[in-house]
Design an enzyme around this catalytic site. Structure first.
Site, PDB file in Angstrom:
ATOM      1  CB  ILE A  14      31.970 -73.361  32.635  1.00 47.43           C
ATOM      2  CG1 ILE A  14      33.295 -73.556  33.047  1.00 47.43           C
ATOM      3  CG2 ILE A  14      31.011 -72.683  33.572  1.00 47.43           C
ATOM      4  CD1 ILE A  14      34.149 -72.299  33.599  1.00 47.43           C
ATOM      5  CG  ASP A  35      28.847 -73.131  21.538  1.00 45.41           C
ATOM      6  OD1 ASP A  35      28.995 -73.251  23.207  1.00 45.41           O
ATOM      7  OD2 ASP A  35      29.947 -73.344  20.908  1.00 45.41           O
ATOM      8  CB  THR A  38      35.235 -73.214  18.671  1.00 45.50           C
ATOM      9  OG1 THR A  38      35.209 -73.464  20.245  1.00 45.50           O
ATOM     10  CG2 THR A  38      34.653 -71.680  18.632  1.00 45.50           C
ATOM     11  CB  THR A 133      39.059 -65.638  34.271  1.00 44.90           C
ATOM     12  OG1 THR A 133      39.998 -66.125  34.848  1.00 44.90           O
ATOM     13  CG2 THR A 133      38.983 -64.699  33.329  1.00 44.90           C
ATOM     14  CG  ASP A 134      41.184 -66.759  39.043  1.00 47.34           C
ATOM     15  OD1 ASP A 134      41.350 -66.834  37.952  1.00 47.34           O
ATOM     16  OD2 ASP A 134      41.496 -67.464  39.951  1.00 47.34           O
ATOM     17  CD  GLU A 135      43.691 -67.559  34.019  1.00 42.67           C
ATOM     18  OE1 GLU A 135      44.288 -67.163  33.010  1.00 42.67           O
ATOM     19  OE2 GLU A 135      43.302 -68.769  34.060  1.00 42.67           O
ATOM     20  CE1 TYR A 159      39.933 -66.855  28.818  1.00 41.71           C
ATOM     21  CE2 TYR A 159      41.555 -66.810  30.716  1.00 41.71           C
ATOM     22  CZ  TYR A 159      40.290 -67.091  30.215  1.00 41.71           C
ATOM     23  OH  TYR A 159      39.080 -67.256  31.047  1.00 41.71           O
ATOM     24  CB  SER A 162      40.662 -61.218  25.229  1.00 42.88           C
ATOM     25  OG  SER A 162      40.854 -62.439  25.959  1.00 42.88           O
ATOM     26  CE  LYS A 163      36.402 -63.975  30.250  1.00 39.20           C
ATOM     27  NZ  LYS A 163      34.830 -64.528  29.602  1.00 39.20           N
ATOM     28  N   PRO A 214      53.108 -83.634  31.041  1.00 39.43           N
ATOM     29  CG  PRO A 214      52.179 -82.159  29.381  1.00 39.43           C
ATOM     30  CD  PRO A 214      52.290 -83.595  30.007  1.00 39.43           C
ATOM     31  NE  ARG A 290      49.994 -71.465  30.226  1.00 37.16           N
ATOM     32  CZ  ARG A 290      49.136 -71.614  30.795  1.00 37.16           C
ATOM     33  NH1 ARG A 290      48.785 -70.969  31.684  1.00 37.16           N
ATOM     34  NH2 ARG A 290      48.359 -72.750  30.373  1.00 37.16           N
TER      35      ARG A 290
HETATM   36  P1  NAD Z   1      35.336 -73.506  26.838  1.00 34.43           P
HETATM   37  O1  NAD Z   1      36.447 -73.078  25.946  1.00 34.43           O
HETATM   38  O2  NAD Z   1      35.161 -74.951  27.338  1.00 34.43           O
HETATM   39  O3  NAD Z   1      33.737 -73.143  25.896  1.00 34.43           O
HETATM   40  C1  NAD Z   1      33.673 -72.015  25.321  1.00 34.43           C
HETATM   41  C2  NAD Z   1      32.542 -72.276  24.636  1.00 34.43           C
HETATM   42  O4  NAD Z   1      32.412 -71.018  23.809  1.00 34.43           O
HETATM   43  C3  NAD Z   1      32.708 -73.127  23.515  1.00 34.43           C
HETATM   44  O5  NAD Z   1      31.537 -74.028  23.400  1.00 34.43           O
HETATM   45  C4  NAD Z   1      32.659 -72.473  22.164  1.00 34.43           C
HETATM   46  O6  NAD Z   1      32.391 -73.452  20.908  1.00 34.43           O
HETATM   47  C5  NAD Z   1      31.904 -71.304  22.592  1.00 34.43           C
HETATM   48  N1  NAD Z   1      32.341 -70.317  21.683  1.00 34.43           N
HETATM   49  C6  NAD Z   1      33.750 -69.825  21.308  1.00 34.43           C
HETATM   50  N2  NAD Z   1      33.890 -68.693  20.549  1.00 34.43           N
HETATM   51  C7  NAD Z   1      32.553 -68.438  20.107  1.00 34.43           C
HETATM   52  C8  NAD Z   1      31.988 -67.309  19.287  1.00 34.43           C
HETATM   53  N3  NAD Z   1      32.644 -66.616  18.573  1.00 34.43           N
HETATM   54  N4  NAD Z   1      30.791 -67.526  19.240  1.00 34.43           N
HETATM   55  C9  NAD Z   1      29.780 -68.433  19.758  1.00 34.43           C
HETATM   56  N5  NAD Z   1      30.361 -69.308  20.803  1.00 34.43           N
HETATM   57  C10 NAD Z   1      31.526 -69.496  20.832  1.00 34.43           C
HETATM   58  O7  NAD Z   1      35.311 -72.560  28.057  1.00 34.43           O
HETATM   59  P2  NAD Z   1      34.850 -72.508  29.465  1.00 34.43           P
HETATM   60  O8  NAD Z   1      36.157 -73.224  30.227  1.00 34.43           O
HETATM   61  O9  NAD Z   1      33.711 -73.476  29.574  1.00 34.43           O
HETATM   62  O10 NAD Z   1      34.648 -71.295  30.077  1.00 34.43           O
HETATM   63  C11 NAD Z   1      33.406 -70.562  29.814  1.00 34.43           C
HETATM   64  C12 NAD Z   1      33.355 -69.119  30.149  1.00 34.43           C
HETATM   65  O11 NAD Z   1      33.965 -69.098  31.829  1.00 34.43           O
HETATM   66  C13 NAD Z   1      34.801 -68.267  29.552  1.00 34.43           C
HETATM   67  O12 NAD Z   1      34.024 -66.985  29.245  1.00 34.43           O
HETATM   68  C14 NAD Z   1      35.877 -68.054  30.506  1.00 34.43           C
HETATM   69  O13 NAD Z   1      36.591 -67.189  30.358  1.00 34.43           O
HETATM   70  C15 NAD Z   1      35.099 -68.380  31.830  1.00 34.43           C
HETATM   71  N6  NAD Z   1      35.823 -68.891  32.808  1.00 34.43           N
HETATM   72  C16 NAD Z   1      36.504 -69.951  32.765  1.00 34.43           C
HETATM   73  C17 NAD Z   1      37.074 -70.576  33.708  1.00 34.43           C
HETATM   74  C18 NAD Z   1      37.819 -71.926  33.755  1.00 34.43           C
HETATM   75  O14 NAD Z   1      38.320 -72.587  34.742  1.00 34.43           O
HETATM   76  N7  NAD Z   1      37.583 -72.937  32.677  1.00 34.43           N
HETATM   77  C19 NAD Z   1      37.337 -70.105  35.189  1.00 34.43           C
HETATM   78  C20 NAD Z   1      36.607 -68.706  35.129  1.00 34.43           C
HETATM   79  C21 NAD Z   1      35.976 -68.247  34.007  1.00 34.43           C
HETATM   80  P1  TYD Z   2      45.216 -74.367  32.370  1.00 32.90           P
HETATM   81  O1  TYD Z   2      44.491 -75.647  32.945  1.00 32.90           O
HETATM   82  O2  TYD Z   2      45.841 -74.107  31.063  1.00 32.90           O
HETATM   83  O3  TYD Z   2      44.539 -73.257  33.383  1.00 32.90           O
HETATM   84  P2  TYD Z   2      45.209 -71.772  33.476  1.00 32.90           P
HETATM   85  O4  TYD Z   2      46.405 -71.490  32.658  1.00 32.90           O
HETATM   86  O5  TYD Z   2      43.929 -70.853  32.775  1.00 32.90           O
HETATM   87  O6  TYD Z   2      45.337 -71.361  34.978  1.00 32.90           O
HETATM   88  O7  TYD Z   2      46.640 -74.501  33.333  1.00 32.90           O
HETATM   89  C1  TYD Z   2      46.737 -74.580  34.863  1.00 32.90           C
HETATM   90  C2  TYD Z   2      48.063 -74.576  35.213  1.00 32.90           C
HETATM   91  O8  TYD Z   2      48.702 -75.906  34.874  1.00 32.90           O
HETATM   92  C3  TYD Z   2      48.810 -73.280  34.953  1.00 32.90           C
HETATM   93  O9  TYD Z   2      49.730 -72.978  35.750  1.00 32.90           O
HETATM   94  C4  TYD Z   2      49.561 -73.894  33.602  1.00 32.90           C
HETATM   95  C5  TYD Z   2      49.817 -75.352  34.198  1.00 32.90           C
HETATM   96  N1  TYD Z   2      50.065 -76.363  33.133  1.00 32.90           N
HETATM   97  C6  TYD Z   2      51.108 -77.351  32.942  1.00 32.90           C
HETATM   98  O10 TYD Z   2      51.851 -77.288  33.860  1.00 32.90           O
HETATM   99  N2  TYD Z   2      51.031 -78.188  32.008  1.00 32.90           N
HETATM  100  C7  TYD Z   2      50.133 -78.285  31.098  1.00 32.90           C
HETATM  101  O11 TYD Z   2      50.254 -79.170  30.095  1.00 32.90           O
HETATM  102  C8  TYD Z   2      48.803 -77.409  31.067  1.00 32.90           C
HETATM  103  C9  TYD Z   2      47.873 -77.602  30.017  1.00 32.90           C
HETATM  104  C10 TYD Z   2      49.017 -76.325  32.105  1.00 32.90           C
END
Ligand code: NAD
Ligand code: TYD
Length: 351
Positions: A14, A35, A38, A133-135, A159, A162-163, A214, A290
């Site tokens: 994102i 960044d 990681t 996040t909504d989680e 996760y 922590s959020k 899976p 899970r």
């Molecule tokens: P991502 O895992 O793709 O990216 C996370 C980034 O943070 C990476 O570039 C990583 O290198 C960097 N990072 C991790 N630890 C770090 C540290 N200690 N110091 C500096 N940089 C660090 O995550 P994403 O899916 O892009 O999510 C971004 C944000 O949005 C997160 O805060 C996540 O909780 C939130 N979010 C994600 C989703 C989703 O669907 N992916 C939905 C809602 C909210």
């Molecule tokens: P994920 O993309 O890990 O996002 P989140 O757990 O944060 O919602 O998973 C999305 C949904 O898909 C979740 O209900 C778990 C499921 N899932 C699978 O069924 N198989 C997979 O291999 C993965 C990664 C997720």
């Protein structure tokens, strides 16, 4: 108006879309992307903007308080958009401490640095935006229920715990020190540059390579999907127009059962790859569920829509089509990520 903004986690999924949007749309802003790179950080995501004069990359860890304080001294930030996090639920089950360190301690380091840097000159014009996040709201059971901004927190995975903790610290700094904060809680994102450990890109990658797909448990869990660029647009809206101290939920009213969305990806891939319909579905494999798997997430995004006028720009079918097309057109990106080669990009470009 000239501003210097810190965006954390800008090499991630994102974050890279947020960095691109801000660098392109606000040439008067200097965007500093911090960044750690990681496994989830990939500078190849930002190839198209890395040479722009208003873009700076800083490699570093938000857990390192001294480094963060020095960065605030160096750049005198006007605002922070904080996305850096450990973001994958399955990894949080395997290794929760990494989530405590980055998501909780790292967020607190940023809050402290902003508080200390901004307190002398006053908070006028400053803004600390925490992306969440909504989680944090837990899981829903009743089909009529949605997460609103007043839904009590009930995080159920390491996760989301922590959020949730980081959200609480952000609000506590807002209340106690009057730090100008704003928080958004968004539903599941999908789109280009999504790391192939998450559901949709994992399925796309496995279909491409004829590997099993899976599906956890019975595939009955429900997620609410939003195209990543629409999330980035919402972040732009809230950063500029959101009311300080407020929370906004972000989502597109787009719920899918996992099994249904996986089947739709299979169908879309079959059609684009010229395979007979039904070919990819045969790869679906039900696997052990899970641990503590949240049943359903669903966001009520009425507040951001009504109060700030944001709405998703894409219908889901169009977004999914664009996403699958992007992955098919960028198989080198996918190969670099799955082989680990993407991690050499920083050395090649920056050292
Ligand atoms: P991502 O895992 O793709 O990216 C996370 C980034 O943070 C990476 O570039 C990583 O290198 C960097 N990072 C991790 N630890 C770090 C540290 N200690 N110091 C500096 N940089 C660090 O995550 P994403 O899916 O892009 O999510 C971004 C944000 O949005 C997160 O805060 C996540 O909780 C939130 N979010 C994600 C989703 C989703 O669907 N992916 C939905 C809602 C909210
Ligand atoms: P994920 O993309 O890990 O996002 P989140 O757990 O944060 O919602 O998973 C999305 C949904 O898909 C979740 O209900 C778990 C499921 N899932 C699978 O069924 N198989 C997979 O291999 C993965 C990664 C997720």
């Amino acid at each position: 108006m000239k501003k210097t903004l810190l965006i954390t986690g800008g090499a991630g999924f994102i974050g890279s879309h947020v960095v691109r949007l801000f660098v392109n749309n606000y040439p008067d802003y200097t965007i500093v992307n911090l960044d750690k790179l990681t496994y989830a950080g990939n500078l190849e995501n930002l190839k198209d903007i890395e040479d722009k004069p208003n873009y700076i990359f800083e490699k570093g860890d938000i857990v390192d308080a001294d480094f963060i304080n020095q960065l605030f001294d160096k750049y005198q930030f006007d605002g922070v958009i904080h996305l850096a996090a450990e973001s994958h639920v399955d990894r949080s089950i395997a290794e929760p401490m990494a989530f405590v360190m980055t998501n909780v301690v790292g967020t607190c380091n940023l809050l402290n640095a902003a508080k200390n840097a901004w307190k002398e000159g006053g908070y006028e014009g400053k803004r600390f935006y925490h992306v969440s996040t909504d989680e944090v709201y837990g899981e829903l059971h009743n089909p009529e229920d949605f997460f609103t901004e007043t839904t009590p927190y009930d995080p159920r995975s390491p996760y989301s715990a922590s959020k949730a903790s980081s959200d609480h610290f952000v609000r506590a700094y807002g209340n106690t020190y009057k730090l100008p904060v704003v928080i958004t809680n968004c539903s599941n994102n999908y789109g280009p540059n999504h790391f192939p450990e998450k559901l949709l890109p994992l399925m796309i990658n496995n279909i491409l390579h004829n590997k099993p797909l899976p599906v956890y448990g019975k595939g009955e869990n429900v997620r609410d999907w939003l195209f990543v660029v629409d999330h980035a647009r919402a972040i732009d809206t809230v950063f500029h127009n959101g009311v300080l101290g407020e929370t906004y939920n972000i989502g597109g009213f787009n719920e899918w059962k996992n099994i249904d969305i996986v089947k739709l990806v299979c169908k879309t891939m079959d059609s684009k790859l010229g395979r007979e319909e039904g070919t990819s579905e045969k790869l679906i494999t039900y696997v052990t569920d899970r641990a503590g798997h949240d049943l359903r997430y669903a966001i009520d995004a009425t507040k951001i829509m009504k109060e700030l006028g944001w709405e998703p720009s894409l219908q889901f079918e169009e977004g999914l089509d664009k996403t699958v097309t992007w992955f098919l057109d960028n198989q080198e990106w996918l190969d670099n990520v799955t082989s680990g080669n993407y991690q050499d990009y920083y050395k090649k470009m920056y050292s």
